[in-house]
Design an enzyme around this catalytic site. Structure first.
Site, PDB file in Angstrom:
ATOM      1  CG  ASP A 127     -12.844  -2.440  -5.920  1.00  0.00           C
ATOM      2  OD1 ASP A 127     -14.086  -2.311  -5.940  1.00  0.00           O
ATOM      3  OD2 ASP A 127     -12.104  -2.164  -6.888  1.00  0.00           O
ATOM      4  CE1 TYR A 151      -9.498  -2.082 -12.294  1.00  0.00           C
ATOM      5  CE2 TYR A 151      -9.551  -2.911 -10.048  1.00  0.00           C
ATOM      6  CZ  TYR A 151      -9.917  -1.965 -10.984  1.00  0.00           C
ATOM      7  OH  TYR A 151     -10.673  -0.899 -10.586  1.00  0.00           O
ATOM      8  CE  LYS A 198     -14.615  -1.789  -9.674  1.00  0.00           C
ATOM      9  NZ  LYS A 198     -13.216  -2.151  -9.393  1.00  0.00           N
ATOM     10  CG  HIS A 223     -14.857  -1.420 -14.952  1.00  0.00           C
ATOM     11  ND1 HIS A 223     -13.874  -2.339 -14.716  1.00  0.00           N
ATOM     12  CD2 HIS A 223     -14.299  -0.240 -14.653  1.00  0.00           C
ATOM     13  CE1 HIS A 223     -12.771  -1.728 -14.288  1.00  0.00           C
ATOM     14  NE2 HIS A 223     -13.009  -0.457 -14.241  1.00  0.00           N
ATOM     15  CG  LEU A 242      -4.905   7.285  -0.697  1.00  0.00           C
ATOM     16  CD1 LEU A 242      -3.785   6.269  -0.468  1.00  0.00           C
ATOM     17  CD2 LEU A 242      -5.288   7.968   0.618  1.00  0.00           C
TER      18      LEU A 242
HETATM   19  P1  A2P Z   1       1.830   1.698  -2.994  1.00  0.00           P
HETATM   20  O1  A2P Z   1       1.004   0.615  -3.628  1.00  0.00           O
HETATM   21  O2  A2P Z   1       3.272   1.581  -3.299  1.00  0.00           O
HETATM   22  O3  A2P Z   1       1.532   1.869  -1.520  1.00  0.00           O
HETATM   23  P2  A2P Z   1      -5.245   5.619  -4.854  1.00  0.00           P
HETATM   24  O4  A2P Z   1      -5.927   4.550  -4.076  1.00  0.00           O
HETATM   25  O5  A2P Z   1      -5.739   6.998  -4.585  1.00  0.00           O
HETATM   26  O6  A2P Z   1      -5.222   5.310  -6.324  1.00  0.00           O
HETATM   27  O7  A2P Z   1      -3.708   5.642  -4.396  1.00  0.00           O
HETATM   28  C1  A2P Z   1      -2.892   4.532  -4.622  1.00  0.00           C
HETATM   29  C2  A2P Z   1      -1.475   4.980  -4.748  1.00  0.00           C
HETATM   30  O8  A2P Z   1      -1.056   5.615  -3.529  1.00  0.00           O
HETATM   31  C3  A2P Z   1      -0.506   3.870  -4.980  1.00  0.00           C
HETATM   32  O9  A2P Z   1       0.490   4.350  -5.846  1.00  0.00           O
HETATM   33  C4  A2P Z   1       0.060   3.571  -3.609  1.00  0.00           C
HETATM   34  O10 A2P Z   1       1.378   3.095  -3.712  1.00  0.00           O
HETATM   35  C5  A2P Z   1       0.021   4.908  -2.923  1.00  0.00           C
HETATM   36  N1  A2P Z   1      -0.331   4.805  -1.500  1.00  0.00           N
HETATM   37  C6  A2P Z   1      -1.213   3.964  -0.930  1.00  0.00           C
HETATM   38  N2  A2P Z   1      -1.318   4.194   0.385  1.00  0.00           N
HETATM   39  C7  A2P Z   1      -0.473   5.208   0.664  1.00  0.00           C
HETATM   40  C8  A2P Z   1      -0.133   5.890   1.844  1.00  0.00           C
HETATM   41  N3  A2P Z   1      -0.684   5.565   3.015  1.00  0.00           N
HETATM   42  N4  A2P Z   1       0.786   6.872   1.759  1.00  0.00           N
HETATM   43  C9  A2P Z   1       1.369   7.204   0.588  1.00  0.00           C
HETATM   44  N5  A2P Z   1       1.083   6.595  -0.572  1.00  0.00           N
HETATM   45  C10 A2P Z   1       0.166   5.604  -0.540  1.00  0.00           C
END
Ligand code: A2P
Length: 318
Positions: free
Chosen positions: A44, A49, A78, A111, A213
């Protein structure tokens, strides 16, 4: 394609995609290559971006090495807010396709339901000398008709929207020749979007969750002091322990079991892999209910730069 869901146009879309918001081109290039090796088949991105070229390069390398064919991957990008007018829509897509080195994308999303001034030089955030965003009212139906024309042209295989509220969705649904397949919105255990999900489901439109996340990496000015961190919730740790899974995996599994597409962003090889290992366990109803109790119903990403826009989508509950 493995682990896919069929959209309302009959096409299949992989339930997990690699999110790339806030990943630099270098990080994105590496992340896409790793993700494809691990088994992701969906990436995506968005014009805004600034990493479409890196994705294009990574895909080309994979294709040239004979590891995958174009039809094996699902690429979403997008239409940006500067290109909502009917004649600008195909121009933005052509530029995205050029950058992605593709002759079609699998999914093209509007978007956001708001327009920005198009300066003709690909400025992403046009602002006046006082730093005020140069917003423009848009006719969303006109934009949608142009999206439909792109679908007819074969340059996009499916069309959808992002950050639309229920009223804006219905505006499109009622006028559409081709229905949106998805509405991509912020959605996670704090902000589960149950009402919008139900509304979209009735119209055969699936949600795609960005920030699944809880967007821990969002820019600092978007983090309220003292706000909780979703990935640190003990509920998620407790549930995860039962299955040998991390909080991130529990969050992604929760959304997938709700029938929602997820696009977790990561540039870390280990976390990219971790986020894909969510197909070998099932949360119980009790687990799902516990996660449901985490909801605060507070949106993290509010598009504050466009809060004065007449079509600003977040002034109504959903
Ligand atoms: P990184 O790129 O260093 O892994 P979201 O998709 O909710 O926006 O979350 C993305 C953020 O969460 C990024 O800052 C990413 O950092 C971090 N992230 C992605 N996967 C995980 C994971 N499995 N555990 C902890 N942090 C994560």
């Amino acid at each position: 394609m493995a682990n896919t869901v069929t959209l309302n146009n009959g096409h299949k879309m992989p339930v997990i995609g690699l999110g790339t918001w806030q990943a630099t081109p270098e990080q994105t290039h590496r992340a896409v290559k790793i993700a494809l090796e691990v088994g992701y088949r969906h990436v995506d991105t968005a014009f805004a971006y600034g990493n479409e070229e890196a994705i294009g390069a990574a895909l080309q390398e994979h294709f040239k090495e004979g590891k995958l064919k174009r039809e094996d991957v699902f690429i979403t990008t997008k239409l940006w807010m500067t290109h909502m007018k009917k004649d600008d829509v195909p121009i933005n897509l052509s530029e995205s396709l050029r950058r992605l080195k593709l002759d079609y994308v699998d999914l093209y999303l509007v978007h956001a339901p708001m327009g920005f001034k198009n300066r003709g030089d690909w400025t992403i955030f046009p602002a006046d000398e006082h730093g005020k965003s140069e917003l423009e009212s848009v006719n969303l139906i006109e934009t949608w008709r142009a999206m439909e024309d792109l679908l007819d042209s074969g340059k996009v295989r499916a069309i959808g929207v992002s950050n639309f509220n229920s009223e804006q969705i219905d505006l499109i649904v009622q006028a559409a020749r081709h229905q949106p397949v998805t509405n991509q919105v912020e959605c996670n255990a704090y902000f589960p979007q149950e009402k919008l999900e139900e509304f979209c489901e009735k119209r055969n439109i699936r949600l795609t969750a960005y920030s699944p996340l809880g967007s821990p990496g969002r820019p600092g000015h978007l983090i309220n002091e003292g706000s909780r961190v979703l990935l640190e919730e003990t509920t998620l740790q407790d549930i995860g322990r039962k299955y040998g899974k991390t909080p991130a995996q529990v969050l992604l599994r929760n959304l997938i079991q709700r029938g929602i597409f997820v696009i977790p962003k990561s540039t870390s090889p280990q976390r990219i892999k971790e986020n894909f290992e969510v197909f070998d366990f099932t949360l119980t109803e009790d687990d799902m209910n516990k996660i449901r109790q985490l909801q605060t119903n507070e949106r993290m990403l509010k598009f504050h730069f466009a809060a004065d826009h007449p079509e600003y989508p977040f002034n109504i509950p959903y």
